[in-house]
Design an enzyme around this catalytic site. Structure first.
Site, PDB file in Angstrom:
ATOM      1  N   ASP A  13      -4.489-122.327 -18.246  1.00 56.57           N
ATOM      2  CA  ASP A  13      -5.633-121.657 -18.872  1.00 56.57           C
ATOM      3  C   ASP A  13      -6.270-122.544 -19.924  1.00 56.57           C
ATOM      4  OD1 ASP A  13      -5.863-119.364 -17.484  1.00 56.57           O
ATOM      5  OD2 ASP A  13      -4.895-118.063 -18.945  1.00 56.57           O
TER       6      ASP A  13
ATOM      7  N   ASP B 129      -4.442-113.828  -9.264  1.00 57.51           N
ATOM      8  CA  ASP B 129      -3.803-113.956 -10.576  1.00 57.51           C
ATOM      9  C   ASP B 129      -2.486-113.172 -10.632  1.00 57.51           C
ATOM     10  OD1 ASP B 129      -3.683-114.780 -13.225  1.00 57.51           O
ATOM     11  OD2 ASP B 129      -5.729-114.151 -13.694  1.00 57.51           O
TER      12      ASP B 129
HETATM   13  C1  DGJ Z   1      -5.743-115.291 -16.551  1.00 59.35           C
HETATM   14  C2  DGJ Z   1      -6.312-116.472 -15.841  1.00 59.35           C
HETATM   15  O1  DGJ Z   1      -5.486-117.559 -15.986  1.00 59.35           O
HETATM   16  C3  DGJ Z   1      -7.721-116.730 -16.338  1.00 59.35           C
HETATM   17  O2  DGJ Z   1      -8.233-117.885 -15.744  1.00 59.35           O
HETATM   18  C4  DGJ Z   1      -8.558-115.532 -16.005  1.00 59.35           C
HETATM   19  O3  DGJ Z   1      -8.670-115.394 -14.619  1.00 59.35           O
HETATM   20  C5  DGJ Z   1      -7.949-114.302 -16.624  1.00 59.35           C
HETATM   21  N1  DGJ Z   1      -6.568-114.138 -16.278  1.00 59.35           N
HETATM   22  C6  DGJ Z   1      -8.700-113.073 -16.219  1.00 59.35           C
HETATM   23  O4  DGJ Z   1      -8.123-111.943 -16.704  1.00 59.35           O
END
Ligand code: DGJ
Length: 693
Positions: free
Chosen positions: A497, A440
């Site tokens: 997301d 991430d």
């Molecule tokens: C942002 C990501 O896009 C989510 O899928 C998840 O992994 C969160 N971070 C976790 O903090």
């Protein structure tokens, strides 16, 4: 005069250099005959001069030089080590042409500079890859270096580039061409939701399936600059490079990232297929290409930071029963990470949540026949973390900087930081059977810096060399780091997301111009979407996820019996079809109904396909309009089966043939008339399988 050409089966690129000047692309488009005389072509390319102009037209070269009275943006801006602006003027030095490759070198002796442009053309994928390098005898400050500059088509009214936002990636922007420039510059230090580095130039009348189109993608994760400029004389130039002024130190060598460029004579889909194939077949390096893409389960939206071993075991068991093959433990497993205010960079298992480490959960997951993946956000640090307390100097930016999600970025240009991250991540990968990292990157940089991107690439490359069987997913608050640079070292992208199937349908449709199914993660989210508040039916959620690399992210404990049955069935369908869909071409269909977003995934060889026709809104007209398919053999017969005909609701009262069983139709009919699908509610999907009879 010197000329060179690169060809594949459908396009030709011709470059020429006169009087030892920098070369210019004098032709790019449909393939020219082998016998074309390039010298004549060069002269034919010259434009006339009239009143109010210079006495000759400065060439629109692969790196336009301000010193040659070029009336637009130069391709290179730099200063000497002492800050004096340099005005380069290059002179031909040498050309090396190999199979499908061309390297051109030019020298500016007075300023001690060498400019090299490298072009390659891939006869199978139709991708042209162009890259520029600048070398200097003494360190220079670089402000801007464009990858080799391409001409923009003149018979094009609009340019399409890509914008977006968190939970709304891959929005296409159409801008009419006009004198002056469209300038996009991403100064966030990462690819960003807002700035996917792509450009599509459809020629007049082009659609997804027909006409001439050109497209570009700049394969870099640190933020790009694009200039699409119409010069006063009407010529158009396309420049792509790193964002300007991101080289913080003088140096003797700079290079651009690869610029991917493609011409298509069969619509935007011709560009899309080239990008999809080139990315999947030439760029992404799957550790085991024969291994089918496993169905994912990701626990983020089920538990967030609230990790409890019995709950996670229960969820894993249910996910496996639904058909999941990989369990990904998301954020919350390390340090004292109970929320997003703390612990980033404390990459040690939280003993409060996992007193015996991750091993019991991993063993449980393995016992269910799933592999195990783990979330990291390596380039980030919370001020509230042990590592920040020990090494405050490792973070980028000042103490008074605005935090992003309560965090700072680590200085990836610093070898100590990279070593630390390598050691911490390696310590976990060495001791646990983990085959996947979700990587991430949840904030922008305080200031853009190319060294940061190079540092991130170096860390990933080192980890990949040490753990070659570990796949990596590129995530940055969803789709904030998607580009061919990161994808040359990762294997999947978290497109967004948003697990809202309606939003996903749109995003997936647009992202398919650049991304194949094989790398595009798509999960079935909770019944009531956490990022949009929308409640969507399980059928729609499941089929939208089945369009790409399928997974689940809801808490399986929320599923009703009916939802469980639907999801299990769609997942089984996906597993039965994923092998051929892995390398199918995703073709965006030209839908006559603005409410229908449809694509056709066509198997290599064309013997089978599946059409996903998503209903994104209520149609303007009452009855469905026919949906035309594409790239079929006109004379061949296809068995057409609406495989989810059972989803027709009570308001579909008629008896279209597809509702009662498969029918056989010619490619000519399917492509020229199209399929009339049953009436359907918005937020639903028809799935049609086609097989060559
Ligand atoms: C942002 C990501 O896009 C989510 O899928 C998840 O992994 C969160 N971070 C976790 O903090």
């Amino acid at each position: 005069m010197r000329c060179w050409r690169l060809d594949d089966g459908r396009q030709t690129l011709v470059l020429g250099s006169d009087r030892d000047h920098l070369a210019e692309i004098i032709y790019w488009g449909p393939r020219l005959p082998d016998a074309e005389d390039l010298t004549t072509l060069f002269s034919a390319h010259a434009i006339d001069v009239t009143g109010g102009m210079l006495d000759a037209n400065p060439e629109l070269s692969i790196c336009p030089e301000a010193t040659r009275s070029f009336p637009g943006q130069p391709g290179l801006i730099l200063r000497a080590g002492d800050g004096t602006p340099l005005l380069p003027k290059f002179c031909f030095e040498k050309a090396e042409q190999g199979d499908d490759q061309l390297e051109l070198r030019f020298v500016d002796a007075a300023n001690g500079l060498t400019y090299t442009a490298h072009f390659s053309i891939d006869p199978a994928t139709h991708m042209i890859v162009a890259q520029a390098t600048l070398e200097a005898a003494k360190p220079v400050h670089l402000h801007w270096l464009s990858a080799p500059v391409f001409p923009g088509p003149q018979l094009s009214d609009d340019m399409i580039d890509v914008a977006g936002r968190w939970c709304g990636e891959f929005q296409l922007n159409r801008t009419p061409w006009s004198p002056g420039m469209r300038y996009r510059e991403n100064r966030t230090g990462r690819t960003g939701h807002e700035h996917f580095p792509g450009l599509i130039l459809p020629c007049r009348g082009a659609t997804n399936t027909r006409g001439h189109a050109y497209a570009f993608h700049y394969g870099w994760s640190g933020g790009h600059r694009m200039v699409a400029e119409e010069l006063p004389d009407g010529r158009r130039q396309i420049q792509f490079g790193h964002a300007a002024r991101v080289e913080s130190a003088p140096a003797t060598r700079f290079e651009t990232a690869p610029l991917y460029a493609v011409f298509s004579d069969d619509g935007i889909n011709g560009c899309a297929v080239a990008f999809q194939r080139h990315l999947r077949d030439r760029i992404v390096q799957f550790p085991d290409p024969a291994r089918p893409r496993p169905v994912h389960y990701n626990c983020w939206e089920a538990v967030y930071f609230d990790h409890s071993l019995p709950t996670l075991k229960d969820i894993a068991t249910r996910a496996a029963t639904l058909g999941a093959e990989r369990f990904v433990l998301d954020d919350g497993w390390f340090g004292n990470r109970d929320d997003d205010t703390r612990a980033l960079s404390d990459w040690e298992v939280d003993a409060r949540k996992y007193p015996d480490g991750l091993a019991p959960l991993i063993a449980h997951v393995h016992g269910l026949g799933m592999s195990f993946g783990l979330w990291f956000e390596p380039e980030m640090i919370n001020p509230d973390s042990d590592i920040h307390r020990a090494h405050p100097d490792w973070a980028l930016g000042g103490e008074d900087q605005i935090l992003g999600r309560n965090q700072k970025a680590l200085n990836m240009g610093c070898a100590d930081v990279r070593d630390f991250l390598f050691d911490r991540i390696a310590a976990i990968l060495e001791t646990q059977a983990i085959d996947y990292i979700k990587w991430d990157h949840n904030r922008v940089l305080p200031t853009p810096d190319a060294a940061q991107t190079r540092g991130s690439y170096a860390l990933i490359d080192r980890l990949r060399a040490a753990f070659p069987m570990v796949e990596i997913e590129s995530c940055a608050s969803g789709g904030g780091r998607i580009d061919f640079g990161i994808l040359s070292r990762t294997h999947r992208v978290w497109l967004s997301d948003s697990n809202d199937a309606l939003e996903r349908l749109k995003m997936q449709h647009n992202a398919a111009i650049f991304l194949p199914m094989a790398v595009t993660g798509s999960h079935v989210g909770p019944r009531k979407c956490h990022t949009s508040g929308r409640t969507l039916d399980i059928r729609f959620r499941a089929w939208v996820a089945a369009q790409r690399h399928m997974g689940f992210e809801m808490d399986p404990r929320e599923l009703t019996e009916e939802e469980t049955a639907v999801l299990t069935e769609v997942t089984a369908w996906w597993k039965a079809n994923r092998d051929w869909m892995f390398d199918a071409d995703i073709l965006r269909l030209d839908s006559p109904d603005r409410a229908v977003i449809a694509e056709q995934q066509l198997a290599q060889g064309g013997a089978r396909f599946v059409v996903f026709a998503g209903k994104a809104a209520v149609s303007d007209q009452i009855a469905p309009r026919p949906l035309r398919l594409t790239r079929l053999s006109p004379d061949a017969q296809y068995r057409i089966d609406l495989i989810n005909r059972g989803d027709a609701g009570p308001l579909s009262r008629g008896a279209p043939a597809l509702k009662s069983g498969p029918i056989t139709l010619s490619g000519a009919y399917l492509m020229n008339h199209g399929l009339i699908l049953p009436w359907s509610f918005p937020e639903s999907m028809w799935v049609i399988e086609g097989t060559l009879v």
